[in-house]
Design an enzyme around this catalytic site. Structure first.
Site, PDB file in Angstrom:
ATOM      1  N   CYS A 101       2.257 -12.915  -0.857  1.00  0.00           N
ATOM      2  CA  CYS A 101       2.380 -11.682  -0.064  1.00  0.00           C
ATOM      3  C   CYS A 101       2.547 -11.941   1.433  1.00  0.00           C
ATOM      4  O   CYS A 101       3.249 -11.198   2.118  1.00  0.00           O
ATOM      5  CB  CYS A 101       1.194 -10.757  -0.314  1.00  0.00           C
TER       6      CYS A 101
ATOM      7  N   ASP B 181       3.438  -2.115   1.391  1.00  0.00           N
ATOM      8  CA  ASP B 181       2.705  -3.008   0.500  1.00  0.00           C
ATOM      9  C   ASP B 181       3.688  -3.860  -0.305  1.00  0.00           C
ATOM     10  O   ASP B 181       4.512  -3.318  -1.039  1.00  0.00           O
ATOM     11  CB  ASP B 181       1.836  -2.162  -0.437  1.00  0.00           C
TER      12      ASP B 181
ATOM     13  N   HIS C 186       2.995  -5.845  -2.789  1.00  0.00           N
ATOM     14  CA  HIS C 186       2.412  -6.293  -4.049  1.00  0.00           C
ATOM     15  C   HIS C 186       3.013  -5.641  -5.288  1.00  0.00           C
ATOM     16  O   HIS C 186       2.566  -5.913  -6.403  1.00  0.00           O
ATOM     17  CB  HIS C 186       0.899  -6.068  -4.029  1.00  0.00           C
TER      18      HIS C 186
END
Length: 514
Positions: free
Chosen positions: A166, A336, A338
């Site tokens: 990430c 984000d 993810h």
């Protein structure tokens, strides 16, 4: 400045990490779930598909509930009317309504986890791809791609960065949105980040240059801000210096400042108008607290995001990284990375824009982060500098000229050095060319740098042997020298204006100073 050592393996980021936040959804069509048999008959043997659907359907349902609860709140769902009335700031642009901000945000590039990309061999003594199976299994994105499950996990090769990539993805997002300011066609930019060794800014090449750096980060190990910034610099330098590359991007320089000190003379050299350089990307890998950001830096961090030179922040939560690009009141807005998606050599641009963006209170952020600033020319730098000085920014510090000839990457501040008279040349530093002169000394001495001569009134002759004091030979009765690293002030009332301070305390009493 106390910083995270990116060479130390970190615990890995979760597949669906998210700080306490609200989200604004952009409706996107989802492929239908596979038609799986939900009745698990143990007498007929274990069925992976059935087991997978049972454990993920609950998570997917609860996630849908959360999304439905949050989708109407969006970035403007502040906790008070006063917060709702605050403008929404997105990389230097201020918006009064959510709709206006939304139109800008959905144009930002966002790179996320990918499945099934070109193999990255496991490093000797490095993490095993199998150690991330739990992260892969519990990633909701895999729910729609079970037919490819066997291709996602290999014993000796990484084909997905779920669970560990990430920080690379958010650093790629920061860099890609920097390139947007140089190149109009975003599909050309994304092609530079595709997950193959041929793409100059791919995850594969981020790992390649970091593994050969002093940090020696292996595939599967978590990147920190230091490793990310060094990778960006090396990849940019290599992209422009490699004559075999098709450099569709205008040339930019990259400057890493771990100390957050910027020197006018150095900036002017990097932005020399006579060169082909079209800008300077300044990367500030910082740690602004211990467990969370010290409130001392709140306003300064928000101020940096409000400037037109800002290209965002990569970082966020412990062992999870997000791409921050704006704020409303004291809530930072982020993307984000993810949510994993399938790799394809044929680039689908719709997978490189955020389908949701979220917010988190600034006080809940991890203090370790990478701040990006893009400066087009000297005028842009002067505007940036003036804005920071006017706002009394406590993160970035400006100086007229470089005070050291030693590259910052080589300044360890970890060994004793000889202190000569020529090393100390202005009123900020005391002369300690005689041990007996320490009797009345209780000031801090900076031993970190080899300073360039600036005072023409100093003696030009080479110091004699008696003028040189080997610090390592001083006895405890003469002077005790201790080193301390002060990460951040412990209170917003602290008068320090620096992000951190490395000092050496000389105590003439023979007692170690705390």
């Amino acid at each position: 400045m106390a910083r995270e050592d990116a060479s130390v393996p970190r615990s890995h980021d979760s597949a669906d990490a998210s700080p306490n936040s609200t989200a604004k959804e952009i409706p996107v069509p989802q492929p239908p779930l596979l038609n799986l048999n939900l009745n698990l008959n143990m007498n007929s043997g274990f069925n992976l598909s059935n087991w997978w659907h049972q454990i993920t359907s609950i998570e997917a349902d609860s996630s849908d509930d959360r999304n439905n609860n949050n989708s109407n709140n969006g970035i403007n769902a502040a906790e008070s009317d006063s917060a709702q009335s605050q403008p929404i700031v997105v990389l230097g642009h201020s918006y009064q309504t959510t709709e206006e901000a939304h139109e800008d945000i959905i144009k930002k590039l966002c790179l996320t986890y990918r499945y099934g990309f070109e193999r990255i061999p496991r490093a000797v003594n490095g993490p095993s791809p199998l150690s991330f199976m739990q992260s892969v299994i519990f990633s909701k994105s895999l729910l729609y791609n079970l037919q490819n499950f066997n291709n996602f996990i290999e014993k000796e090769n990484f084909t997905t960065d779920v669970g560990w990539g990430c920080m690379i993805r958010t650093s790629q997002s920061l860099l890609a949105n920097t390139f947007v300011r140089l190149l109009d066609k975003q599909s050309d930019i994304i092609a530079l980040f595709n997950d193959t060794y041929l793409a100059p800014f791919s995850l594969h090449n981020f790992i390649r240059v970091a593994s050969s750096s002093p940090l020696k980060v292996k595939p599967g190990e978590w990147f920190g801000p230091n490793a990310a910034s060094l990778s960006i610099k090396r990849l940019c330098d290599g992209y422009y210096d490699n004559s075999t590359s098709e450099t569709i991007l205008p040339r930019i320089n990259v400057l890493i400042s771990e100390s957050t000190d910027l020197y006018d003379s150095q900036i002017a050299q990097l932005l020399e108008p006579s060169t082909e350089t079209k800008g300077l990307l300044v990367l500030l890998p910082v740690r602004l607290g211990i467990d969370s950001i010290n409130s001392y830096y709140f306003s300064s961090l928000l101020h940096l995001l409000s400037l037109e030179q800002s290209v965002g922040i990569a970082g966020g939560k412990p062992s999870s990284s997000f791409y921050f690009f704006g704020y409303q009141d004291n809530s930072l807005i982020y993307m984000d990375p993810h949510s994993a998606q399938i790799f394809s050599s044929d680039i689908d641009m719709s997978t490189y824009y955020a389908t949701r963006y979220q917010r988190v209170d600034i006080g809940k952020l991890d203090p370790s982060m990478l701040i990006g600033v893009f400066i087009r020319d000297l005028t842009s730098y002067e505007n940036f500098k003036k804005s920071c000085l006017d706002a009394a920014n406590k993160i970035v510090h400006f100086h007229a000229t470089e005070r050291s000839t030693v590259p910052e990457s080589r300044r360890k501040n970890s060994e004793f050095v000889n202190i000569n008279r020529s090393d100390l040349k202005d009123e900020d530093y005391i002369n300690i060319d005689r041990v007996n002169r320490l009797d009345s000394t209780d000031d801090f001495i900076d031993l970190g740098d080899d300073y360039v001569e600036t005072n023409t009134n100093l003696e030009e002759a080479t110091p004699s042997a008696e003028d040189t004091v080997p610090v390592s030979t001083l006895s405890a009765s003469e002077s005790e020298i201790t080193t301390s690293s002060y990460e951040t002030p412990t209170s917003k009332d602290d008068n320090s204006s620096r992000a951190s301070l490395d000092v050496v305390v000389l105590d003439t009493t023979g007692e170690q100073q705390e």
